[in-house]
Write a protein that holds these residues in place. Sequence first.
Motif, short mmCIF file in Angstrom:
data_model
loop_
_atom_site.label_atom_id
_atom_site.label_comp_id
_atom_site.label_asym_id
_atom_site.label_seq_id
_atom_site.Cartn_x
_atom_site.Cartn_y
_atom_site.Cartn_z
N ASP A 185 -18.72 82.63 -6.59
CA ASP A 185 -17.71 82.54 -6.87
C ASP A 185 -17.20 81.06 -8.07
O ASP A 185 -17.54 80.29 -7.14
CB ASP A 185 -16.16 82.67 -5.86
CG ASP A 185 -15.59 82.66 -6.60
OD1 ASP A 185 -15.09 82.56 -8.05
OD2 ASP A 185 -14.18 82.58 -6.91
N LEU A 186 -17.85 81.67 -9.59
CA LEU A 186 -17.49 80.37 -9.92
C LEU A 186 -16.63 80.20 -10.99
O LEU A 186 -16.38 79.31 -11.71
CB LEU A 186 -19.56 80.82 -11.38
CG LEU A 186 -19.96 81.68 -11.34
CD1 LEU A 186 -20.55 81.54 -12.66
CD2 LEU A 186 -20.29 79.70 -10.34
N SER A 187 -15.37 80.18 -9.91
CA SER A 187 -14.04 80.06 -10.49
C SER A 187 -14.09 77.95 -9.90
O SER A 187 -14.37 78.20 -8.93
CB SER A 187 -13.10 80.91 -10.66
OG SER A 187 -12.98 81.13 -8.55
#
Length: 93
Positions: free
Chosen positions: A83-85
Motif C-alpha cells: 500500500d503506497l498511501s
Amino acid sequence: MQKQFSIAEAKNRLPTIVHSVEKGPSVELTRRGKPVAVLLSIQEYERLSRKYTGFWNAVSEFRRMAEDEEIEISDRDFTGLRDLSSGREVEFK
C-alpha cells in the motif's frame, strides 16, 4: 493436490510410485483413509533435513534454485503488494 495411496495399494505399485516421486511431488500414504506417512524424493528429503544455515545462505540457495530452474523475477511481480498511501491522518494536540 498431493497424490494419495493406501499402504496396500502402494505396496503393489511401489516401483511406479517411486518413479513418480523422483520426478514430482511427494505422495501421501494412508491407512484406513487417514494419512500416516509421506514418500518424497531424496532431494526433497535432504532439503528438509538441512540444519538452519542462516538468512544469507538461504537467500543464496534460493537464487541458485531460481537460476537453475530459469525463474525470472521482475519488478512487475511485486506490483500491488504494498500500500503506497501515507496511512491514516493523525491529529497531534
